[in-house]
Design an enzyme around this catalytic site. Structure first.
Site, PDB file in Angstrom:
ATOM      1  N   ARG A 177      -2.394  85.857  55.208  1.00 17.63           N
ATOM      2  CA  ARG A 177      -1.627  84.646  54.851  1.00 17.63           C
ATOM      3  C   ARG A 177      -0.187  84.961  54.448  1.00 17.63           C
ATOM      4  NH1 ARG A 177      -5.987  83.295  56.485  1.00 17.63           N
ATOM      5  NH2 ARG A 177      -7.201  81.479  55.793  1.00 17.63           N
ATOM      6  N   CYS A 196      -7.243  75.365  51.994  1.00 15.01           N
ATOM      7  CA  CYS A 196      -7.496  76.098  50.746  1.00 15.01           C
ATOM      8  C   CYS A 196      -6.243  76.109  49.876  1.00 15.01           C
ATOM      9  CB  CYS A 196      -7.937  77.530  51.056  1.00 15.01           C
ATOM     10  SG  CYS A 196      -9.642  77.599  51.631  1.00 15.01           S
ATOM     11  N   GLU A 230      -2.086  79.424  47.910  1.00 16.98           N
ATOM     12  CA  GLU A 230      -1.951  79.530  49.359  1.00 16.98           C
ATOM     13  C   GLU A 230      -1.108  78.354  49.830  1.00 16.98           C
ATOM     14  OE1 GLU A 230      -3.376  78.474  53.057  1.00 16.98           O
ATOM     15  OE2 GLU A 230      -5.151  79.714  52.717  1.00 16.98           O
TER      16      GLU A 230
HETATM   17  N1  EPU Z   1     -18.388  79.455  48.460  1.00 16.61           N
HETATM   18  C1  EPU Z   1     -19.052  78.892  47.421  1.00 16.61           C
HETATM   19  N2  EPU Z   1     -18.694  77.651  46.995  1.00 16.61           N
HETATM   20  C2  EPU Z   1     -17.692  76.950  47.546  1.00 16.61           C
HETATM   21  C3  EPU Z   1     -16.972  77.523  48.609  1.00 16.61           C
HETATM   22  C4  EPU Z   1     -17.336  78.784  49.058  1.00 16.61           C
HETATM   23  O1  EPU Z   1     -19.969  79.495  46.876  1.00 16.61           O
HETATM   24  O2  EPU Z   1     -17.423  75.839  47.098  1.00 16.61           O
HETATM   25  C5  EPU Z   1     -18.785  80.760  48.945  1.00 16.61           C
HETATM   26  C6  EPU Z   1     -19.409  80.668  50.337  1.00 16.61           C
HETATM   27  O3  EPU Z   1     -20.743  80.360  50.280  1.00 16.61           O
HETATM   28  C7  EPU Z   1     -19.112  82.033  50.908  1.00 16.61           C
HETATM   29  C8  EPU Z   1     -17.796  82.433  50.237  1.00 16.61           C
HETATM   30  O4  EPU Z   1     -17.663  81.598  49.091  1.00 16.61           O
HETATM   31  O5  EPU Z   1     -20.110  82.936  50.538  1.00 16.61           O
HETATM   32  C9  EPU Z   1     -16.608  82.272  51.164  1.00 16.61           C
HETATM   33  O6  EPU Z   1     -16.509  80.904  51.552  1.00 16.61           O
HETATM   34  P1  EPU Z   1     -16.012  80.463  53.012  1.00 16.61           P
HETATM   35  O7  EPU Z   1     -16.803  81.151  54.052  1.00 16.61           O
HETATM   36  O8  EPU Z   1     -15.958  78.975  53.032  1.00 16.61           O
HETATM   37  O9  EPU Z   1     -14.579  81.072  53.137  1.00 16.61           O
HETATM   38  P2  EPU Z   1     -13.375  81.056  52.152  1.00 16.61           P
HETATM   39  O10 EPU Z   1     -13.069  82.476  51.815  1.00 16.61           O
HETATM   40  O11 EPU Z   1     -13.527  80.108  51.041  1.00 16.61           O
HETATM   41  C10 EPU Z   1     -11.620  81.386  54.063  1.00 16.61           C
HETATM   42  C11 EPU Z   1     -10.255  80.840  54.319  1.00 16.61           C
HETATM   43  C12 EPU Z   1     -10.352  79.507  55.028  1.00 16.61           C
HETATM   44  C13 EPU Z   1     -11.097  79.688  56.335  1.00 16.61           C
HETATM   45  C14 EPU Z   1     -12.507  80.237  56.009  1.00 16.61           C
HETATM   46  C15 EPU Z   1     -13.296  80.557  57.254  1.00 16.61           C
HETATM   47  C16 EPU Z   1      -8.784  81.554  52.524  1.00 16.61           C
HETATM   48  C17 EPU Z   1      -8.141  81.190  51.249  1.00 16.61           C
HETATM   49  N3  EPU Z   1      -9.589  80.636  53.058  1.00 16.61           N
HETATM   50  O12 EPU Z   1     -12.239  80.505  53.142  1.00 16.61           O
HETATM   51  O13 EPU Z   1      -9.020  79.122  55.341  1.00 16.61           O
HETATM   52  O14 EPU Z   1     -11.226  78.450  57.001  1.00 16.61           O
HETATM   53  O15 EPU Z   1     -12.352  81.480  55.267  1.00 16.61           O
HETATM   54  O16 EPU Z   1     -12.823  81.727  57.834  1.00 16.61           O
HETATM   55  O17 EPU Z   1      -8.544  82.635  53.051  1.00 16.61           O
HETATM   56  C18 EPU Z   1      -7.106  77.930  54.577  1.00 16.61           C
HETATM   57  O18 EPU Z   1      -6.479  78.970  54.760  1.00 16.61           O
HETATM   58  O19 EPU Z   1      -6.548  76.890  54.159  1.00 16.61           O
HETATM   59  C19 EPU Z   1      -8.537  77.920  54.854  1.00 16.61           C
HETATM   60  C20 EPU Z   1      -9.273  76.856  54.657  1.00 16.61           C
END
Ligand code: EPU
Length: 302
Positions: free
Chosen positions: A177, A226, A296
């Site tokens: 990012r 995010c 972010e």
């Molecule tokens: N999780 C929770 N509770 C929640 C949300 C997530 O327990 O409310 C847990 C999930 O179960 C999982 C872990 O946290 O085990 C990671 O969650 P997720 O797979 O949704 O990915 P993330 O790290 O929260 C990142 C990117 C997203 C992208 C997704 C999919 C960042 C900040 N976010 O989210 O990007 O869509 O991976 O690859 O890097 C963005 O940049 O705006 C964005 C949405």
């Protein structure tokens, strides 16, 4: 901000820049938050250096808007004008394994357009809202894909040099990012080098990513994706969720019930509401985990 200077108003049409008075940033951002100002719609990349000289020499403060999908803008009368590229037609051209896209092209459409020409690799980016330029600026990524991996070259207005340059992909640092571009640099166009893949195979990848996103993110609601970056080795969403903060609200700004790192505007949230919610959640995470979450979302608050 209003452009009242006659010289500026007369020169804008010569530069093929269209002025729209009193536009609301709430209507140009996915969060639906933001005050009013004037919009300068840029029809020609080549006029940008002259446009910026004109604005600077007349002390007109300016900001550059992409697709508005990762942005939180302050309320009220804004102290800057906003510039935006007008999407050309065609906005994407394919030659062999190279897709040349204007920065104003929609990212999702670029992914599907390339897919139809049997060019894959970017399936993970389907569903990431915004423009190709915005995605480049932030090195947008999802499901193991980041746009920076495919960049062959970028056409960019370099603020420090005050000119348009073509940069080779390997000269640009693309991190999580984050990119090596300066804050005032403007992305204008990109050449992406993509691997050949059969359309049906790409489509299958796109479907899988779409399903994952639908299952875990509040897609129908007003958000900026995010809010926080994931700190190394941890997930911001999981930490906020573990603290029981889903559903927490200030005014109409609310931590999504579906994904705790998405903050949604449930009606008429103000920038102040959203900023207060961000500060509050950051503080709670810091108290419990000792981690200071980094935004972010890009904030335009002055
Ligand atoms: N999780 C929770 N509770 C929640 C949300 C997530 O327990 O409310 C847990 C999930 O179960 C999982 C872990 O946290 O085990 C990671 O969650 P997720 O797979 O949704 O990915 P993330 O790290 O929260 C990142 C990117 C997203 C992208 C997704 C999919 C960042 C900040 N976010 O989210 O990007 O869509 O991976 O690859 O890097 C963005 O940049 O705006 C964005 C949405």
């Amino acid at each position: 901000m209003r452009i009242a200077n006659r010289k500026v108003l007369e020169t804008l049409p010569e530069l093929q820049v269209e002025l729209r008075a009193r536009i609301s940033l709430a209507e140009l951002t996915s969060l639906g938050i933001g005050g009013t100002t004037e919009l300068l719609r840029i029809h020609q990349h080549d006029t940008i250096p002259e446009l910026l000289n004109l604005l600077d020499s007349n002390h007109i403060v300016h900001r550059f808007l992409g697709g508005g999908s990762n942005l939180l803008v302050m309320d009220g009368e804004l102290p800057f004008v906003v510039m935006q590229l007008v999407r050309p037609d065609p906005d994407i051209v394919i030659e062999g394994n190279i897709a040349s896209a204007d920065a104003a092209a929609d990212l999702g459409r670029t992914v599907t357009f390339c897919a139809k020409h049997n060019l894959g690799g970017m399936e993970g980016l389907i569903g990431v809202p915004g423009t190709v330029g915005g995605a480049l600026r932030m090195n947008a990524g999802a499901y193991g894909t980041q746009i920076g991996s495919y960049v062959r070259e970028v056409k960019v207005y370099r603020a420090a040099e005050r000119r348009i340059e073509i940069l080779r992909g390997e000269k640009i640092s693309f991190e999580y990012r984050h990119t090596g571009f300066a804050p005032d640099d403007m992305m204008l166009a990109v050449k992406l080098e993509l691997p050949s893949k059969p359309y049906q195979e790409i489509l299958q990848g796109i479907r899988i990513c779409n399903e994952k996103r639908r299952a875990s993110q509040p897609l129908g609601q007003k958000s900026a994706g995010c809010i926080f970056k994931n700190p190394p080795g941890a997930s911001a969403g999981r930490m906020i969720d573990e603290l029981g903060l889903k559903g927490m609200r200030i005014g109409d700004a609310r931590v999504s019930d579906r994904h705790a790192n998405f903050f949604v505007n449930e009606g008429h949230a103000s920038a102040a509401d959203m900023l207060a919610l961000i500060a509050n959640v950051r503080e709670r995470v810091h108290q419990s985990y000792g981690i200071s979450l980094e935004n972010e979302v890009v904030v335009w608050n002055a």
